[in-house]
Design a protein around this motif. Structure first.
Motif, short mmCIF file in Angstrom:
data_model
loop_
_atom_site.label_atom_id
_atom_site.label_comp_id
_atom_site.label_asym_id
_atom_site.label_seq_id
_atom_site.Cartn_x
_atom_site.Cartn_y
_atom_site.Cartn_z
N GLU A 36 20.96 38.02 -32.58
CA GLU A 36 22.75 38.73 -33.00
C GLU A 36 22.38 39.77 -31.86
O GLU A 36 20.92 39.90 -31.99
N HIS A 43 30.20 34.93 -29.35
CA HIS A 43 30.07 34.87 -30.56
C HIS A 43 30.65 33.34 -30.21
O HIS A 43 30.00 32.40 -30.91
N THR A 45 25.65 36.29 -32.70
CA THR A 45 26.36 37.08 -33.90
C THR A 45 26.22 38.26 -33.43
O THR A 45 25.59 38.97 -32.35
N THR A 57 35.82 41.22 -32.59
CA THR A 57 34.92 40.14 -32.73
C THR A 57 33.63 40.66 -33.16
O THR A 57 32.61 41.05 -32.56
N ASP A 75 30.63 40.85 -36.74
CA ASP A 75 30.14 40.15 -37.72
C ASP A 75 29.96 40.58 -39.13
O ASP A 75 29.63 40.64 -40.85
N THR A 76 29.10 42.39 -38.93
CA THR A 76 28.51 43.02 -39.91
C THR A 76 28.56 45.05 -39.37
O THR A 76 28.51 44.68 -37.73
N SER A 126 36.13 41.37 -44.62
CA SER A 126 34.85 40.09 -44.60
C SER A 126 33.26 40.35 -43.24
O SER A 126 33.53 39.16 -42.75
N LEU A 127 32.98 41.31 -43.35
CA LEU A 127 32.19 41.86 -42.30
C LEU A 127 31.35 41.49 -43.39
O LEU A 127 30.89 42.20 -44.79
N LYS A 128 30.17 41.47 -42.83
CA LYS A 128 28.57 41.81 -43.91
C LYS A 128 27.86 43.14 -43.97
O LYS A 128 28.54 43.80 -42.46
#
Ligand code: C2E
Ligand code: CA
Ligand code: CA
Ligand code: CA
Length: 278
Positions: A146, A169, A174, A194, A196-197, A229-231
């Motif tokens: 990541e 990505h 990530t 783009t 993820d978290t 929808s992100l961590k």
């Protein structure tokens, strides 16, 4: 005194402040530090809702021959100002890639490693190739990696940053947005990038026990992340009450001294589990 390069002065003058002299010494020691192996990586776990180690963040350390330990909060900024951060980033990419195999054998082939990138790195069109080459050289599966970047990554040149993150990505890495909530004021870019978290900055976590406003901001960030929808990861968790609060809000991972300080690989090998503070 004479300027050489970007803000690096090679001649010391009596009227220079001690802190200025220290900065110059630090800036001028970076190349030697790389050549003489003075840097090392420490690793701090991120803990999931089940209390398991989800991933580790690589954090650089420097033992300077004259100054002793110098923390990244000091030297990363100096390196950025002196135009020398990219040499450090390349060292980090290679060292992390090299040490990942050992972390995989200690934890799991699925363990993930987070690497910090500086905004200044993103100005180099070769950055993707440096990453790719480090992965190739050490047989790294990009899915184990990541990258952590701050919001300012998007301020400088949105298209360049976004296209790099998209390529990373597509490779399987990530992307986490570090120190979220402390920088850029507009949220509209969140719909275009783009990632993820989101990493909630330590500032908010620190104030959870004492500030209703920080609690509300934290609730909102977690809610926002979920809707996109992100961590979500919270950094700097130091107390059980902060942890309980973040768990109740469904924060996916937590990181902080409550669980573990960053530790060198040799320590982790001896004691892979984190020792939560009482
Ligand atoms: P960061 O990426 O936000 O990293 C989190 C910092 O908080 C780390 O400091 C970590 O040791 C510290 N920390 C973790 N848990 C706690 C806690 O519970 N309480 C407190 N008070 N602190 C905690 P560190 O290692 O000194 O790094 C400082 C900053 O330097 C990092 O902030 C990051 O911006 C930068 N940095 C560190 N390593 C690298 C690197 O390899 N590359 C780049 N570009 N920057 C790095
Ligand atoms: Ca980070
Ligand atoms: Ca952070
Ligand atoms: Ca930070």
């Amino acid at each position: 005194s004479k300027a050489r390069g970007r803000g690096v002065y090679t001649i010391f003058s009596p009227e220079m402040s001690e802190s200025h002299k220290r900065k110059i010494l630090i800036a001028n020691s970076i190349e030697a530090a790389i050549e003489e192996n003075q840097f090392s990586l420490y690793y701090q776990p991120k803990i999931n809702l089940n209390g398991e180690i989800d991933s580790l963040e690589a954090l650089i350390r420097w033992h300077h021959p004259e100054l002793g330990p110098v923390m990244p909060s000091e030297f990363i900024l100096v390196a950025e100002q002196a135009g020398k951060i990219t040499a450090i980033t390349q060292w980090v990419l290679n060292q992390a890639s090299k040490e990942l195999a050992e972390l995989m054998s200690i934890y799991s082939p699925k363990i993930r490693l987070a690497i910090n990138l500086s905004v200044h790195d993103l100005r180099h069109s070769e950055l993707f190739d440096w990453i790719y080459n480090a992965f190739q050289a050490h047989s790294v599966n990009p899915e184990n990696v990541e990258f952590e970047v701050t919001e300012s990554a998007y301020l400088d040149n949105f298209e360049t940053s976004e296209s790099l993150f998209k390529r990373l990505h597509n490779l399987g890495c990530t992307i986490a947005l570090d120190d979220f909530g402390t920088g850029y004021s507009s949220l509209s870019y969140l719909t275009q990038i783009t990632i993820d978290t989101l990493k909630i900055d330590r500032q908010f976590v620190m104030e959870l026990d004492t500030s209703e406003r920080s609690r509300l901001v934290t609730i909102s960030i977690i809610d926002l992340a979920r809707r996109l929808s992100l961590k979500i990861c919270a950094e700097g968790v130091e107390t059980i009450s902060q942890w309980e609060y973040l768990k109740a809000l469904g924060c996916d991972t937590v990181q902080g001294y409550l669980f573990s300080k960053p530790r060198p690989l040799a320590d982790i090998k001896n004691q892979p589990d984190y020792q939560r503070q009482a």
